[in-house]
Design a protein around this motif. Structure first.
Motif: not given
Length: 600
Positions: A540, A551, A576-579, A586-588, A590, A593
């Motif tokens: 994102t 995105q 940012k990256l989520s996966y 589902k998590t961002n 760490s 950023n």
């Protein structure tokens, strides 16, 4: 030890006689030696060349035309089985060599079985086979001979320096302890009075000239001024107690009288004086027995006598298993047996004295030398749990008990003292105290040099003895990791002393630091590499105000720098990256950023 301790007995009495009667420069005339033969001689040139022009024999090499320079030859035959050696004594300023041949044939010497050709640069007083009689480690000694009865030997003694004041030969080895009267075979000497004799002071020697048809016996003594008739002596046996050359004339009926001569030499007999007892700490510190030599000798010359120390009377009597002069006591009470020996004749000795070594015990300190305490309010108890009331205890921190409690990390040293009279024996043991707390990861940064290079840095709340590990790789001391592969990683920090750990999950990807969407087909789009290593990744992109612009997923071709069809200005943008993680959540990601730059 110089020449005086070796030759004083013989040279004072027999200088004129011995120098000629006991030197044979040619092998064919080698002087026979048997058990008690006193050998004390000098050399002056050589006769024939016993090596027929050869330039080398064993270690002896040609000097000025011949192997021999100033030579003397001797022969002996072993009479028993055992360990045999010999000591050749001389002035330490001179250079003597020897070669020993196992043969009785001067025309077929072969190679020597023992040999010495050193230049005596260390000023030794002895060369030989076996051990230096002074007890030093002398490189000019060859290994002992192991002999059996009937072995013949020829011994060459050679003076290389052309400066010689004489030499002596003394035999040694345990064969003379086991067989003092037959170690060497005296049958090689054909003489009515037998071979020369060396005896100890105050020992009576009997010469026997008994002949079946004798009418009379006349006895003569040469004490250095020529043979003189001994008044009143006409028996077949003569008891003597002084050194000298002795001659007997045996008068026979038919006039075929016999004349026989032999040499008798007395070596000084030592006395061992009383020695003081010793008190010593049993801490590995050595007692210097060299200082005890002065007590044992009591004014006797160390040039004539040597002192040795033994653990039993039997060893002292036999002169065997001498203790090191730097003796380390190991027992609370130990008796040391002392032997004083004539250097000139090892059969002249005194082993009548002993002294005690009183050993002072030290405590056995067995507490841990490394103590690790884990916790927020550290405290540790260290030291010896069971103190001995006979000892005193003192710590480097000032406490005087055997067991103490400490609240600071550091090295603490305990000194324990056993005092006996004026002697204090101290033993020391140190303990290192380390207070540890579990590591806490405060931050992790991921720096991207380009889309293929990265640096991961792990920061902790407090310093400590920690080890850092990424996934299951080998732990390291540094919290910096270079060029991790794209994907999810677990960072683990452990306390090296076992005081806990902390972990964090990170995601490493690759992306360019800038892109230039100007239509030149070079860096026209911005995208993230390595997303395929993740499950359902989503990138994102935001502007600096946090506005969602675009995105991307793992199949996206990249962002062209536009929003709703409008080209965005040059600036820095964030993502940012989520996966979906390994737990299916589902998590961002760490610590990811990050930002990049749009250039036009």
């Amino acid at each position: 030890m110089g020449k005086y301790g070796i030759t004083i007995l013989f040279l004072n009495l027999f200088c004129a006689l011995v120098s000629y009667s006991q030197v044979a420069p040619d092998c064919i005339n080698a002087i026979p030696i048997c058990n008690n033969t006193p050998i004390n001689a000098g050399t002056n040139g050589f006769g024939v060349d016993d090596f027929n022009g050869a330039s080398i024999s064993g270690c002896i090499t040609q000097a000025t035309g011949t192997i021999e320079t100033n030579s003397a030859w001797y022969r002996f035959r072993s009479g028993e089985t055992g360990q045999l050696g010999f000591n050749i004594g001389f002035d330490s300023n001179e250079d003597w060599d020897f070669a020993l041949y196992k043969t009785d044939d001067c025309s077929a010497l072969g190679e020597p079985v023992r040999c010495n050709y050193f230049d005596n640069s260390d000023d030794s007083s002895y060369i030989g086979v076996g051990e230096d009689p002074t007890g030093i480690d002398n490189i000019q000694y060859d290994d002992w001979l192991n002999v059996t009865p009937g072995e013949d030997y020829l011994l060459l003694i050679n003076n290389y320096s052309n400066n010689n004041s004489g030499f002596s030969i003394q035999f040694s080895g345990n064969i003379f302890i086991a067989y003092p009267n037959s170690a060497l075979d005296c049958n090689i000497i054909d003489n009515l009075l037998g071979p020369p004799i060396i005896a100890c002071e105050n020992q009576t020697v009997v010469l026997d000239a008994t002949t079946v048809d004798a009418l009379d016996y006349e006895w003569y003594l040469d004490a250095g001024t020529g043979y003189q008739r001994i008044p009143g002596e006409s028996d077949p046996e003569l008891s003597i107690a002084v050194s000298g050359m002795y001659r007997v004339l045996v008068v026979r009926p038919l006039g075929n009288n016999l004349i026989s001569e032999t040499q008798v030499a007395y070596a000084p007999s030592p006395e061992t004086f009383e020695l003081e007892d010793e008190t010593a700490c049993l801490d590995g510190t050595a007692i210097d027995f060299n200082a005890k030599d002065v007590e044992a000798l009591g004014g006797q010359s160390s040039i004539e006598f040597r002192v040795s120390y033994h653990e039993s009377f039997e060893d002292a009597f036999d002169g065997a298993n001498a203790l090191s002069k730097e003796f380390i006591p190991t027992e609370v009470l130990q008796t040391i047996y002392v032997r004083t020996t004539s250097i000139e004749n090892s059969m002249c000795f005194d082993a009548s004295e002993t002294f005690e070594i009183n050993g002072i015990e030290l405590p056995d300190l067995n507490f841990d030398t490394n103590v690790f305490v884990c916790g927020d309010a550290p405290i540790a108890t260290i030291g010896q749990e069971n103190p001995d009331s006979n000892f005193t205890y003192e710590w480097s921190s000032g406490q005087t008990s055997s067991l103490i409690t400490v609240a600071e990390a550091g090295i603490y040293t305990l000194s324990v003292t056993n005092t006996q009279g004026l002697i204090q024996c101290v033993t020391i043991r140190s303990v290192t105290v380390v207070f540890s707390s579990p590591p806490i990861i405060s931050d992790i940064t991921i720096e991207y040099e380009d889309d293929a290079s990265n640096i991961v840095r792990v920061f902790l709340e407090e310093d400590g003895d920690f080890e850092f590990q990424v996934d299951n790789d080998t732990p390291q001391n540094s919290g910096v990791f270079n060029n991790l592969f794209p994907g999810e990683h677990t960072i683990t920090v452990r306390d090296a002393n076992g005081c806990g750990l902390d972990t964090r999950d990170i995601v490493v990807v690759g992306f360019p630091k800038f892109f230039t969407p100007n239509g030149d087909n070079v860096n026209d789009t911005w995208k993230v590499d390595g997303l395929s290593a993740l499950d359902n990744p989503v990138i994102t992109i935001y502007d600096r105000f946090g506005k969602l612009l675009h995105q991307l997923n793992e199949n996206s071709s990249g962002w062209n720098g536009a929003f709703n069809g409008l080209l965005l200005p040059e600036s820095d943008y964030w993502f940012k990256l989520s996966y979906t993680n390994s737990l299916g959540q589902k998590t961002n990601a760490s610590y990811i950023n990050n930002h990049f730059t749009l250039k036009r």
